[in-house]
Motif scaffolding. Structure first.
Motif, PDB file in Angstrom:
ATOM      1  N   MET A  69       0.848  -1.175   0.000  1.00 31.15           N
ATOM      2  CA  MET A  69       0.000   0.000   0.000  1.00 31.15           C
ATOM      3  C   MET A  69       0.899   1.245   0.000  1.00 31.15           C
ATOM      4  SD  MET A  69      -2.859   1.182   2.751  1.00 31.15           S
ATOM      5  CE  MET A  69      -4.207   0.211   2.180  1.00 31.15           C
ATOM      6  N   LYS A  70       0.570   2.207  -0.828  1.00 28.68           N
ATOM      7  CA  LYS A  70       1.343   3.431  -0.949  1.00 28.68           C
ATOM      8  C   LYS A  70       0.791   4.503  -0.005  1.00 28.68           C
ATOM      9  CE  LYS A  70       3.080   6.531  -4.451  1.00 28.68           C
ATOM     10  NZ  LYS A  70       3.078   6.893  -5.847  1.00 28.68           N
ATOM     11  N   THR A  71       1.686   5.154   0.721  1.00 30.19           N
ATOM     12  CA  THR A  71       1.279   6.228   1.624  1.00 30.19           C
ATOM     13  C   THR A  71       1.449   7.563   0.915  1.00 30.19           C
ATOM     14  OG1 THR A  71       2.053   4.942   3.507  1.00 30.19           O
ATOM     15  CG2 THR A  71       1.692   7.286   3.859  1.00 30.19           C
ATOM     16  N   VAL A  72       0.423   8.384   0.979  1.00 32.77           N
ATOM     17  CA  VAL A  72       0.463   9.704   0.347  1.00 32.77           C
ATOM     18  C   VAL A  72       0.686  10.748   1.428  1.00 32.77           C
ATOM     19  CG1 VAL A  72      -0.826  11.391  -1.000  1.00 32.77           C
ATOM     20  CG2 VAL A  72      -1.084   8.954  -1.492  1.00 32.77           C
ATOM     21  N   SER A  73       1.688  11.539   1.212  1.00 35.34           N
ATOM     22  CA  SER A  73       1.993  12.611   2.150  1.00 35.34           C
ATOM     23  C   SER A  73       1.372  13.909   1.628  1.00 35.34           C
ATOM     24  CB  SER A  73       3.513  12.771   2.263  1.00 35.34           C
ATOM     25  OG  SER A  73       3.834  13.963   2.885  1.00 35.34           O
ATOM     26  N   ARG A  74       0.692  14.601   2.506  1.00 37.21           N
ATOM     27  CA  ARG A  74       0.062  15.878   2.113  1.00 37.21           C
ATOM     28  C   ARG A  74       0.630  17.001   2.952  1.00 37.21           C
ATOM     29  NH1 ARG A  74      -6.290  14.257   1.728  1.00 37.21           N
ATOM     30  NH2 ARG A  74      -6.030  12.798   0.028  1.00 37.21           N
ATOM     31  N   GLN A  75       0.962  18.067   2.294  1.00 41.55           N
ATOM     32  CA  GLN A  75       1.407  19.257   3.005  1.00 41.55           C
ATOM     33  C   GLN A  75       0.201  20.150   3.227  1.00 41.55           C
ATOM     34  OE1 GLN A  75       4.459  21.067   0.637  1.00 41.55           O
ATOM     35  NE2 GLN A  75       6.030  20.244   1.982  1.00 41.55           N
ATOM     36  N   VAL A  76       0.087  20.630   4.426  1.00 44.18           N
ATOM     37  CA  VAL A  76      -1.000  21.548   4.747  1.00 44.18           C
ATOM     38  C   VAL A  76      -0.376  22.886   5.080  1.00 44.18           C
ATOM     39  CG1 VAL A  76      -2.897  22.035   6.308  1.00 44.18           C
ATOM     40  CG2 VAL A  76      -2.428  19.677   5.622  1.00 44.18           C
ATOM     41  N   ARG A  77      -0.793  23.893   4.366  1.00 48.39           N
ATOM     42  CA  ARG A  77      -0.307  25.247   4.636  1.00 48.39           C
ATOM     43  C   ARG A  77      -1.300  25.979   5.508  1.00 48.39           C
ATOM     44  NH1 ARG A  77       2.070  28.693  -0.267  1.00 48.39           N
ATOM     45  NH2 ARG A  77       4.060  27.651  -0.409  1.00 48.39           N
ATOM     46  N   VAL A  78      -0.795  26.544   6.553  1.00 47.45           N
ATOM     47  CA  VAL A  78      -1.629  27.365   7.407  1.00 47.45           C
ATOM     48  C   VAL A  78      -1.226  28.812   7.127  1.00 47.45           C
ATOM     49  CG1 VAL A  78      -2.246  27.961   9.760  1.00 47.45           C
ATOM     50  CG2 VAL A  78      -1.772  25.580   9.154  1.00 47.45           C
ATOM     51  N   MET A  79      -2.172  29.554   6.600  1.00 46.25           N
ATOM     52  CA  MET A  79      -1.881  30.941   6.266  1.00 46.25           C
ATOM     53  C   MET A  79      -2.401  31.857   7.364  1.00 46.25           C
ATOM     54  SD  MET A  79      -2.606  30.994   2.199  1.00 46.25           S
ATOM     55  CE  MET A  79      -2.071  32.670   2.061  1.00 46.25           C
TER      56      MET A  79
END
Length: 64
Positions: A1-11
């Motif tokens: 299973m592939k893990t997807v990394s997501r970047q979250v920007r807090v503005m």
């Protein structure tokens, strides 16, 4: 299973300081900036703004 990394920007919401002695123009400018997701602080005079502000705004807007 592939893990997807997501970047979250807090503005951070930018604060605009409006100073104008014309209440109609002050209200109109404040409304437009708030609709654009700015934090707006409005004052009728520079003296009033200086008396109530502890931190500098991101952008001051003054009439001349």
């Amino acid at each position: 299973m592939k893990t997807v990394s997501r970047q979250v920007r807090v503005m951070r919401v930018q604060t605009v300081l409006l100073i104008d002695n014309d209440p109609g123009l002050l209200g109109l400018l404040a409304l437009e900036l708030e609709l654009a997701y700015y934090n707006v602080e409005s004052f009728a005079s520079a003296e009033e703004a200086l008396a109530s502000r502890l931190e500098p705004p991101d952008l001051p807007v003054l009439d001349y």
